[in-house]
Design a protein around this motif. Structure first.
Motif, mmCIF file in Angstrom:
data_model
loop_
_atom_site.group_PDB
_atom_site.id
_atom_site.type_symbol
_atom_site.label_atom_id
_atom_site.label_comp_id
_atom_site.label_asym_id
_atom_site.label_seq_id
_atom_site.Cartn_x
_atom_site.Cartn_y
_atom_site.Cartn_z
ATOM 1 N N THR A 31 0.698 -1.365 0.033
ATOM 2 C CA THR A 31 -0.420 -0.114 -0.192
ATOM 3 C C THR A 31 0.580 1.066 -0.198
ATOM 4 O O THR A 31 2.044 1.426 0.697
ATOM 5 C CB THR A 31 -0.883 0.279 1.823
ATOM 6 O OG1 THR A 31 -1.575 -0.986 1.009
ATOM 7 C CG2 THR A 31 -1.896 1.195 1.604
ATOM 8 N N THR A 32 0.490 2.252 -1.092
ATOM 9 C CA THR A 32 1.519 3.245 -0.828
ATOM 10 C C THR A 32 0.972 4.007 0.336
ATOM 11 O O THR A 32 0.374 3.881 1.253
ATOM 12 C CB THR A 32 0.846 4.152 -1.750
ATOM 13 O OG1 THR A 32 0.107 3.596 -3.472
ATOM 14 C CG2 THR A 32 1.471 5.573 -1.959
ATOM 15 N N GLY A 33 2.491 4.954 1.289
ATOM 16 C CA GLY A 33 2.755 5.286 2.217
ATOM 17 C C GLY A 33 3.795 4.070 3.139
ATOM 18 O O GLY A 33 3.623 4.614 4.665
#
Length: 154
Positions: free
Chosen positions: A13-15
């Motif tokens: 997941t991005t982040g």
């Protein structure tokens, strides 16, 4: 060659990845590299209690040196005295990595360039000025390209 499938169902997941934890470089001459990263570039060398527990024995044996950038990124230098690039000309890349870039305040850029010149550091190219700022590209003792760059002056 690795092929990337269009059928990837999930990814990180991005982040989720927070930051670069460390960068590890193989170096042929530990003394020259410690001088370059510590004295020329002015990075803090980790000593004593600062050394990661997993590297204490290697640091004590002189096989590893650890430096930290002001933003907390650790650069691990691994001594490989038998290491030689396939081509002794540092302008001919021998790794998939292109360069390591350090950011500097615009008002200190020229001072950094002068330090490189005074210490007769091999400069690949620059200083260059671009819409994104200024940069100079040069080599560490093992022929790895380093950049010092700054944002444009206000």
């Amino acid at each position: 060659m690795v092929s990337i499938s269009n059928s990837v169902k999930t990814g990180i997941t991005t982040g989720t990845l927070r930051r670069v934890h460390h960068i590890a470089l193989n170096v042929q001459d530990m003394q020259a590299s410690r001088h370059f990263y510590g004295t020329i570039l002015g990075l803090h060398e980790l000593k004593g209690e600062e050394v990661p527990k997993t590297l204490i024995e290697l640091v004590a044996a002189g096989k590893v040196a650890n430096f930290v950038t002001p933003d907390g990124t650790v650069i691990d230098l691994f001594g490989e005295p038998e290491l030689a690039p396939p081509d002794p000309d540092p302008k001919r890349g021998f790794t998939r990595a292109n360069h390591l870039a350090f950011d500097i305040a615009p008002e200190l850029f020229e001072q950094a360039v002068e330090v490189l010149r005074e210490n007769q550091i091999l400069i690949d190219h620059g200083p260059v000025t671009r819409p994104t700022g200024r940069g100079i590209y040069f080599y560490d003792p093992d022929g790895f390209m380093i950049e010092i760059r700054c944002d444009p002056m206000d």
